[in-house]
Design a protein around this motif. Structure first.
Motif, mmCIF file in Angstrom:
data_model
loop_
_atom_site.group_PDB
_atom_site.id
_atom_site.type_symbol
_atom_site.label_atom_id
_atom_site.label_comp_id
_atom_site.label_asym_id
_atom_site.label_seq_id
_atom_site.Cartn_x
_atom_site.Cartn_y
_atom_site.Cartn_z
ATOM 1 N N LEU A 14 0.835 -1.209 0.000
ATOM 2 C CA LEU A 14 0.000 0.000 0.000
ATOM 3 C C LEU A 14 0.866 1.254 0.000
ATOM 4 C CD1 LEU A 14 -2.801 1.275 0.088
ATOM 5 C CD2 LEU A 14 -2.736 1.072 2.576
ATOM 6 N N LEU A 15 1.900 1.260 0.823
ATOM 7 C CA LEU A 15 2.820 2.407 0.840
ATOM 8 C C LEU A 15 3.489 2.589 -0.522
ATOM 9 C CD1 LEU A 15 4.477 2.030 4.349
ATOM 10 C CD2 LEU A 15 3.020 3.913 3.571
ATOM 11 N N LEU A 16 3.956 1.498 -1.110
ATOM 12 C CA LEU A 16 4.555 1.574 -2.445
ATOM 13 C C LEU A 16 3.553 2.068 -3.484
ATOM 14 C CD1 LEU A 16 6.761 -1.651 -2.629
ATOM 15 C CD2 LEU A 16 7.546 0.727 -2.671
ATOM 16 N N PHE A 17 2.311 1.599 -3.377
ATOM 17 C CA PHE A 17 1.277 2.001 -4.323
ATOM 18 C C PHE A 17 0.991 3.500 -4.205
ATOM 19 C CE2 PHE A 17 -3.097 2.124 -6.055
ATOM 20 C CZ PHE A 17 -2.840 1.530 -7.282
ATOM 21 N N ILE A 18 0.941 4.006 -2.981
ATOM 22 C CA ILE A 18 0.718 5.439 -2.770
ATOM 23 C C ILE A 18 1.874 6.242 -3.367
ATOM 24 C CG2 ILE A 18 0.596 7.247 -0.994
ATOM 25 C CD1 ILE A 18 -1.023 5.168 0.701
ATOM 26 N N LEU A 19 3.105 5.805 -3.107
ATOM 27 C CA LEU A 19 4.266 6.487 -3.683
ATOM 28 C C LEU A 19 4.239 6.422 -5.215
ATOM 29 C CD1 LEU A 19 7.093 5.350 -1.242
ATOM 30 C CD2 LEU A 19 6.101 7.648 -1.454
ATOM 31 N N ILE A 85 1.353 -4.163 -8.204
ATOM 32 C CA ILE A 85 1.110 -3.876 -6.785
ATOM 33 C C ILE A 85 -0.355 -4.041 -6.405
ATOM 34 C CG2 ILE A 85 1.323 -2.156 -4.946
ATOM 35 C CD1 ILE A 85 3.662 -0.945 -6.520
ATOM 36 N N LEU A 86 -1.274 -3.671 -7.281
ATOM 37 C CA LEU A 86 -2.702 -3.729 -6.932
ATOM 38 C C LEU A 86 -3.154 -5.117 -6.465
ATOM 39 C CD1 LEU A 86 -5.019 -1.762 -6.679
ATOM 40 C CD2 LEU A 86 -5.672 -2.313 -9.014
ATOM 41 N N PRO A 87 -2.759 -6.204 -7.113
ATOM 42 C CA PRO A 87 -3.168 -7.525 -6.611
ATOM 43 C C PRO A 87 -2.551 -7.877 -5.249
ATOM 44 C CG PRO A 87 -2.293 -7.717 -8.830
ATOM 45 C CD PRO A 87 -2.080 -6.308 -8.401
ATOM 46 N N GLN A 95 -7.314 -11.070 -10.756
ATOM 47 C CA GLN A 95 -7.766 -11.663 -12.017
ATOM 48 C C GLN A 95 -7.262 -10.786 -13.159
ATOM 49 O OE1 GLN A 95 -11.998 -11.886 -11.671
ATOM 50 N NE2 GLN A 95 -11.933 -13.742 -10.428
ATOM 51 N N PHE A 96 -6.764 -11.434 -14.182
ATOM 52 C CA PHE A 96 -6.162 -10.742 -15.315
ATOM 53 C C PHE A 96 -7.123 -9.729 -15.949
ATOM 54 C CE2 PHE A 96 -5.038 -10.481 -19.844
ATOM 55 C CZ PHE A 96 -3.735 -10.018 -19.725
ATOM 56 N N LEU A 97 -8.350 -10.166 -16.204
ATOM 57 C CA LEU A 97 -9.320 -9.273 -16.842
ATOM 58 C C LEU A 97 -9.624 -8.068 -15.964
ATOM 59 C CD1 LEU A 97 -11.186 -8.647 -19.196
ATOM 60 C CD2 LEU A 97 -12.933 -10.063 -18.116
ATOM 61 N N TRP A 98 -9.737 -8.295 -14.667
ATOM 62 C CA TRP A 98 -10.047 -7.205 -13.730
ATOM 63 C C TRP A 98 -8.930 -6.171 -13.732
ATOM 64 C CZ3 TRP A 98 -14.030 -4.983 -12.020
ATOM 65 C CH2 TRP A 98 -14.032 -4.221 -10.865
ATOM 66 N N ILE A 99 -7.676 -6.633 -13.658
ATOM 67 C CA ILE A 99 -6.531 -5.722 -13.681
ATOM 68 C C ILE A 99 -6.475 -4.975 -15.011
ATOM 69 C CG2 ILE A 99 -3.994 -5.665 -13.839
ATOM 70 C CD1 ILE A 99 -5.006 -5.705 -10.983
ATOM 71 N N GLY A 134 -0.017 -2.405 -17.586
ATOM 72 C CA GLY A 134 -0.718 -2.989 -16.442
ATOM 73 C C GLY A 134 -0.858 -4.493 -16.578
ATOM 74 N N MET A 135 -1.115 -4.951 -17.792
ATOM 75 C CA MET A 135 -1.236 -6.390 -18.047
ATOM 76 C C MET A 135 0.096 -7.096 -17.806
ATOM 77 S SD MET A 135 -3.551 -5.938 -21.480
ATOM 78 C CE MET A 135 -3.565 -7.614 -22.025
#
Length: 153
Positions: A14-19, A85-87, A95-99, A134-135
């Protein structure tokens, strides 16, 4: 994996994602190095798929390798952390489609915001390259997760 270890990993993620999001916002909207300067701005957009990609490839000798690399590879690499990072921080995003859809939505939000505020340009090629990034990021996550499950548990 123990719950405490999983919580630490999600918190670090989460910290990495925010950065990452802060860095992304900076480069997309405020970086003077990429032409995000205050002043008189005009609307700039490309709605023809592959037009800018082809232009960068066709005129690579004139534009220089750095401009081509920044535009084509930068758009892909710039969104790989989103898919990676999101998963980690949100189990429902595994899930691949969701990402793919979330990456496209994030990219579309950025492109529309750039158009509205006349910062950078709205480019459908960027939507494509960002989504591919992203994929690919998710693919790296998936591979790492498979390895982790096999060897760590």
């Amino acid at each position: 994996m123990k719950k405490s270890t999983a919580k630490i990993i999600r918190t670090a993620g989460l910290l990495l994602f925010i950065l990452y999001i802060i860095g992304l916002v900076y480069f997309m909207f405020f970086s003077e190095e990429y032409g995000r300067m205050p002043g008189e701005r005009t609307y700039s957009y490309n709605l023809v798929l592959f037009q800018e990609i082809n232009r960068f490839i066709k005129y690579r000798d004139i534009l220089g390798p750095m401009a081509v690399l920044t535009n084509l590879v930068g758009n892909v690499v710039g969104f790989m952390p989103f898919g990676f990072i999101l998963p980690i921080i949100h189990r429902g995003s595994r899930q691949f489609l969701w990402i793919t859809l979330l990456t496209f939505q994030m990219s579309l939000f950025i492109e529309v915001t750039q158009l509205i505020f006349k910062v950078g340009s709205f480019d459908v090629d960027d939507l494509l390259l960002n989504t591919i990034g992203g994929m690919l990021g998710y693919l790296v996550f998936w591979i790492c997760n498979k390895i982790r499950r096999k060897y760590i548990g």
